[in-house]
Write an enzyme that holds these catalytic residues in place. Structure first.
Site, PDB file in Angstrom:
ATOM      1  N   CYS A 100      96.490  93.550  55.059  1.00 57.03           N
ATOM      2  CA  CYS A 100      96.703  92.103  55.004  1.00 57.03           C
ATOM      3  C   CYS A 100      95.696  91.268  55.785  1.00 57.03           C
ATOM      4  O   CYS A 100      95.145  90.310  55.241  1.00 57.03           O
ATOM      5  CB  CYS A 100      98.106  91.776  55.506  1.00 57.03           C
ATOM      6  SG  CYS A 100      99.367  92.398  54.403  1.00 57.03           S
ATOM      7  N   LYS A 129     101.672  81.480  54.954  1.00 53.73           N
ATOM      8  CA  LYS A 129     101.502  82.939  55.023  1.00 53.73           C
ATOM      9  C   LYS A 129     100.077  83.297  55.448  1.00 53.73           C
ATOM     10  O   LYS A 129      99.860  84.114  56.350  1.00 53.73           O
ATOM     11  CB  LYS A 129     101.824  83.548  53.657  1.00 53.73           C
ATOM     12  CG  LYS A 129     101.590  85.032  53.555  1.00 53.73           C
ATOM     13  CD  LYS A 129     102.478  85.830  54.489  1.00 53.73           C
ATOM     14  CE  LYS A 129     101.937  87.229  54.686  1.00 53.73           C
ATOM     15  NZ  LYS A 129     102.692  87.995  55.650  1.00 53.73           N
ATOM     16  N   GLU A 132     106.237  87.256  52.397  1.00 54.83           N
ATOM     17  CA  GLU A 132     106.886  88.274  53.218  1.00 54.83           C
ATOM     18  C   GLU A 132     106.135  88.437  54.540  1.00 54.83           C
ATOM     19  O   GLU A 132     104.926  88.546  54.548  1.00 54.83           O
ATOM     20  CB  GLU A 132     106.909  89.601  52.444  1.00 54.83           C
ATOM     21  CG  GLU A 132     107.639  90.707  53.161  1.00 54.83           C
ATOM     22  CD  GLU A 132     109.007  90.230  53.673  1.00 54.83           C
ATOM     23  OE1 GLU A 132     109.858  89.828  52.861  1.00 54.83           O
ATOM     24  OE2 GLU A 132     109.209  90.224  54.908  1.00 54.83           O
TER      25      GLU A 132
HETATM   26  P1  NAD Z   1     101.019  97.887  46.999  1.00 53.47           P
HETATM   27  O1  NAD Z   1      99.668  98.114  46.426  1.00 53.47           O
HETATM   28  O2  NAD Z   1     101.621  98.901  47.921  1.00 53.47           O
HETATM   29  O3  NAD Z   1     102.080  97.680  45.794  1.00 53.47           O
HETATM   30  C1  NAD Z   1     101.860  96.898  44.680  1.00 53.47           C
HETATM   31  C2  NAD Z   1     102.427  97.619  43.459  1.00 53.47           C
HETATM   32  O4  NAD Z   1     102.390  96.733  42.328  1.00 53.47           O
HETATM   33  C3  NAD Z   1     101.630  98.855  43.040  1.00 53.47           C
HETATM   34  O5  NAD Z   1     102.488  99.994  43.094  1.00 53.47           O
HETATM   35  C4  NAD Z   1     101.180  98.537  41.599  1.00 53.47           C
HETATM   36  O6  NAD Z   1     101.199  99.679  40.750  1.00 53.47           O
HETATM   37  C5  NAD Z   1     102.220  97.533  41.166  1.00 53.47           C
HETATM   38  N1  NAD Z   1     101.785  96.676  40.038  1.00 53.47           N
HETATM   39  C6  NAD Z   1     100.649  95.952  39.915  1.00 53.47           C
HETATM   40  N2  NAD Z   1     100.653  95.267  38.751  1.00 53.47           N
HETATM   41  C7  NAD Z   1     101.810  95.561  38.113  1.00 53.47           C
HETATM   42  C8  NAD Z   1     102.403  95.145  36.875  1.00 53.47           C
HETATM   43  N3  NAD Z   1     101.805  94.275  36.059  1.00 53.47           N
HETATM   44  N4  NAD Z   1     103.597  95.671  36.530  1.00 53.47           N
HETATM   45  C9  NAD Z   1     104.224  96.553  37.352  1.00 53.47           C
HETATM   46  N5  NAD Z   1     103.733  96.968  38.536  1.00 53.47           N
HETATM   47  C10 NAD Z   1     102.541  96.472  38.917  1.00 53.47           C
HETATM   48  O7  NAD Z   1     100.961  96.457  47.716  1.00 53.47           O
HETATM   49  P2  NAD Z   1     101.883  95.928  48.935  1.00 53.47           P
HETATM   50  O8  NAD Z   1     101.337  96.397  50.233  1.00 53.47           O
HETATM   51  O9  NAD Z   1     103.308  96.167  48.606  1.00 53.47           O
HETATM   52  O10 NAD Z   1     101.559  94.374  48.858  1.00 53.47           O
HETATM   53  C11 NAD Z   1     102.037  93.569  47.811  1.00 53.47           C
HETATM   54  C12 NAD Z   1     101.794  92.112  48.148  1.00 53.47           C
HETATM   55  O11 NAD Z   1     102.501  91.750  49.346  1.00 53.47           O
HETATM   56  C13 NAD Z   1     100.322  91.767  48.428  1.00 53.47           C
HETATM   57  O12 NAD Z   1     100.078  90.470  47.957  1.00 53.47           O
HETATM   58  C14 NAD Z   1     100.252  91.787  49.942  1.00 53.47           C
HETATM   59  O13 NAD Z   1      99.232  90.940  50.431  1.00 53.47           O
HETATM   60  C15 NAD Z   1     101.601  91.245  50.331  1.00 53.47           C
HETATM   61  N6  NAD Z   1     102.082  91.672  51.651  1.00 53.47           N
HETATM   62  C16 NAD Z   1     101.916  92.951  52.074  1.00 53.47           C
HETATM   63  C17 NAD Z   1     102.420  93.345  53.307  1.00 53.47           C
HETATM   64  C18 NAD Z   1     102.261  94.751  53.816  1.00 53.47           C
HETATM   65  O14 NAD Z   1     102.593  94.983  54.966  1.00 53.47           O
HETATM   66  N7  NAD Z   1     101.785  95.695  53.030  1.00 53.47           N
HETATM   67  C19 NAD Z   1     103.140  92.437  54.090  1.00 53.47           C
HETATM   68  C20 NAD Z   1     103.304  91.136  53.613  1.00 53.47           C
HETATM   69  C21 NAD Z   1     102.782  90.774  52.387  1.00 53.47           C
HETATM   70  C1  UDX Z   2     100.735  92.145  59.385  1.00 51.78           C
HETATM   71  C2  UDX Z   2     101.618  91.004  59.933  1.00 51.78           C
HETATM   72  O1  UDX Z   2     102.026  91.330  61.274  1.00 51.78           O
HETATM   73  C3  UDX Z   2     102.832  90.811  59.045  1.00 51.78           C
HETATM   74  O2  UDX Z   2     103.588  89.691  59.497  1.00 51.78           O
HETATM   75  C4  UDX Z   2     102.365  90.569  57.620  1.00 51.78           C
HETATM   76  O3  UDX Z   2     103.489  90.427  56.766  1.00 51.78           O
HETATM   77  C5  UDX Z   2     101.485  91.703  57.141  1.00 51.78           C
HETATM   78  O4  UDX Z   2     100.370  91.866  58.039  1.00 51.78           O
HETATM   79  P1  UDX Z   2     100.817  94.788  59.456  1.00 51.78           P
HETATM   80  O5  UDX Z   2      99.395  94.704  59.032  1.00 51.78           O
HETATM   81  O6  UDX Z   2     101.738  95.674  58.701  1.00 51.78           O
HETATM   82  O7  UDX Z   2     101.491  93.337  59.461  1.00 51.78           O
HETATM   83  O8  UDX Z   2     100.879  95.279  60.983  1.00 51.78           O
HETATM   84  P2  UDX Z   2     100.593  94.566  62.393  1.00 51.78           P
HETATM   85  O9  UDX Z   2     101.602  95.058  63.354  1.00 51.78           O
HETATM   86  O10 UDX Z   2     100.446  93.115  62.285  1.00 51.78           O
HETATM   87  O11 UDX Z   2      99.193  95.206  62.825  1.00 51.78           O
HETATM   88  C6  UDX Z   2      97.991  94.910  62.134  1.00 51.78           C
HETATM   89  C7  UDX Z   2      96.821  95.564  62.865  1.00 51.78           C
HETATM   90  O12 UDX Z   2      96.594  94.931  64.114  1.00 51.78           O
HETATM   91  C8  UDX Z   2      97.041  97.036  63.182  1.00 51.78           C
HETATM   92  O13 UDX Z   2      95.845  97.749  62.972  1.00 51.78           O
HETATM   93  C9  UDX Z   2      97.423  97.023  64.641  1.00 51.78           C
HETATM   94  O14 UDX Z   2      97.123  98.227  65.302  1.00 51.78           O
HETATM   95  C10 UDX Z   2      96.559  95.890  65.158  1.00 51.78           C
HETATM   96  N1  UDX Z   2      97.063  95.270  66.393  1.00 51.78           N
HETATM   97  C11 UDX Z   2      98.279  94.631  66.408  1.00 51.78           C
HETATM   98  C12 UDX Z   2      96.282  95.285  67.544  1.00 51.78           C
HETATM   99  O15 UDX Z   2      95.170  95.859  67.555  1.00 51.78           O
HETATM  100  N2  UDX Z   2      96.750  94.665  68.674  1.00 51.78           N
HETATM  101  C13 UDX Z   2      97.946  94.032  68.733  1.00 51.78           C
HETATM  102  O16 UDX Z   2      98.292  93.496  69.785  1.00 51.78           O
HETATM  103  C14 UDX Z   2      98.739  94.003  67.552  1.00 51.78           C
END
Ligand code: NAD
Ligand code: UDX
Length: 463
Positions: free
Chosen positions: A282, A226, A171
């Protein structure tokens, strides 16, 4: 040929699982989507009748959930039946950096991925496509496949024998813009070996994403893409922050430099905003994971190259804290400092790895008294992140910028919330103790107005 997907289960109702499944349900009314999580409080919040209480704050998310919830979008703690009913299961669980054992501090902790893969192996019925949505180290699909293949061919209760296909579908949404990112993605990436499974998932996205934006690769390229995308984005931020420090020493202005280099179409203008360093769940985690993988494969110079991106980021945060102390006559002991913004970026309530954490901790260590205001982050979250309770820890949360600046020697802006762009400096400055400073680490404040109100001003990257 794989039949069209009718039922999806997503394990993990977090920042990725919740918004992603809400948009799939919205765009594919013919598919039943169930998001499951072990965290009952989180599921209850997703089911709250009051849409302002959803556990994830994302602009536009409440409207999407409002349209679909109860129709073809469901949130539940009942993991097993949701897996059993699904043609496709997304693994969207957390994969944080390991805190102990081999690879501690670098490698991703895959215990939740393994546990959810085991649950799918145990509860799936018939043919199930398993989609890695979490960000994972390269070759994790091998582990997932090994767990699933141990159950392959089992016939639960006389039904169809179990079979599985594994896909990687990382994602790319960013928090704060998750809904537009999901509704109009630059690309969707699907990695896999089973072309029927790939086309079944492409068919789901194809309901709203143009075909040319759906990229198909092998599993390992998808997993590595990713990590690489996040590493490249973070590297741009460390690069511009390194130049910001040089600007401050030389009289150049990082905004002018960023504009000048960003107009080169080979460089591009995005991700060139100097600031207090990147936060979020991330960037740091994924680069450390890349560093670990490089070390594992004996590529030590490559590992050191990427490690420097994380090191520069931590340096920038400590640098800003040191600079505040230095400008306040070398000591902040007993001085009140207003902190505006605690979330890692605007438009989210997420504080994971927020720059504010390290900067506040450094200032507290120096003896400052902090008054922290963030429009979306509650005090309990700040206490957990800072590792100390309010008051006893030398800080407290306040409900407005006005309350934060009262009696303060300095105000430090750490998140670029829209409301901080419009702060009424003529009204705020007289509430502070003179001489008073504004430290704008996000380049959002109206510096002319702040200066006119009598404040001394520092802005990141302004020489
Ligand atoms: P998060 O911690 O917000 O959510 C994960 C959820 O999974 C938690 O609510 C947890 O309770 C649940 N969980 C864990 N084990 C489980 C199980 N066995 N059964 C049911 N539920 C379970 O995490 P997130 O930010 O949503 O990130 C999830 C993944 O996506 C990570 O690998 C992260 O690196 C990736 N990712 C995150 C972002 C972002 O912006 N947060 C963007 C891209 C990718
Ligand atoms: C990032 C990636 O952008 C996204 O594609 C991936 O799926 C998850 O990780 P996110 O961490 O949610 O997303 O936000 P992002 O907008 O990328 O910002 C990350 C950090 O960088 C923030 O603290 C932001 O303030 C900082 N940032 C971003 C800067 O300091 N300068 C910039 O120009 C852009």
């Amino acid at each position: 040929m794989t039949a069209p997907i009718r039922s999806i289960c997503c394990i993990g109702a977090g920042y990725v699982g919740g918004p992603t499944m809400a948009v799939i349900a919205d765009r594919c009314p013919q598919i039943q989507v169930t998001v499951v999580d072990l965290n009952a409080a989180r599921i209850a919040a997703w089911n709250d009748a009051d849409l302002s209480k959803l556990p994830v704050y994302e602009p536009g998310l409440d409207a999407v959930v409002g349209r679909c919830r109860g129709r073809n979008l469901h949130f539940s703690t009942e993991v097993e039946p949701a897996i059993a009913a699904a043609d496709m299961v997304f693994l969207s669980v957390n994969t944080p950096t390991k805190t102990k054992g081999v690879g501690a501090g670098q490698a991703s902790d895959l215990r939740w991925i393994e546990a959810s893969a085991r649950q799918v192996a145990a509860c799936a019925q018939g043919h199930t496509i398993v989609v890695e949505k979490s960000t994972l180290p390269v070759r994790t699909a091998e582990t997932v496949k090994a767990i699933l293949s141990a159950a392959q061919g089992d016939v639960p209760g006389g039904g169809e024998p179990k079979s599985f296909a594994v896909l990687s579908n990382p994602e790319f949404l960013a928090e704060g813009t998750a809904i537009p990112d999901l509704e109009n993605p630059d690309r969707v990436l699907i990695g896999g070996e089973d072309s029927d499974a790939i086309e079944a998932l492409a068919g789901v996205y194809g309901q709203w994403v143009p075909q040319e934006r759906i990229l198909r690769t092998n599993l390992w390229s998808s997993e590595l893409s990713k990590l690489t995308a996040n590493a490249f984005l973070a590297q741009r931020i460390s690069s511009i922050n390194s130049i910001a420090a040089l600007c401050e020493s030389t009289g150049a202005d990082v905004q002018e430099v960023a504009h000048a280099i960003g107009t080169d179409s080979r460089i591009g203008s995005k991700f060139l905003k100097a600031g207090p360093g990147f936060g979020g769940s991330c960037f740091q985690k994924d680069i450390l994971n890349l560093v670990y993988l490089c070390g594992h494969y004996g590529l030590h110079e490559v590992a050191a190259y990427w490690q420097s991106v994380v090191d520069l980021n931590a340096w920038q945060q400590h640098r800003i804290a040191r600079l505040v102390v230095q400008k306040l006559f070398g000591t902040v002991t007993g001085k009140r400092i207003a902190i505006l913004g605690f979330a890692f970026k605007a438009d989210t309530n997420d504080t994971r790895e927020a720059p504010a954490i390290r900067i506040c901790q450094d200032l507290l260590e120096e003896g400052a008294q902090l008054a922290i205001h963030d429009p979306k982050v509650p005090e309990a979250q700040m206490a957990s992140d800072l590792g100390c309770p309010a008051e006893a820890g030398g800080w407290h949360a306040v409900a407005s910028p006005q309350l934060a600046v009262g009696g303060a020697d300095a105000v430090v802006i750490l998140t670029e919330w829209q409301s901080f762009r419009e702060l009424p400096w003529m009204e705020l400055a007289p509430l502070m103790r003179r001489p008073a400073w504004l430290f704008d680490a996000r380049s959002v404040a109206d510096l002319t107005a702040a200066r006119a109100a009598g404040l001394q001003v520092w802005r990141v990257g302004m020489g």
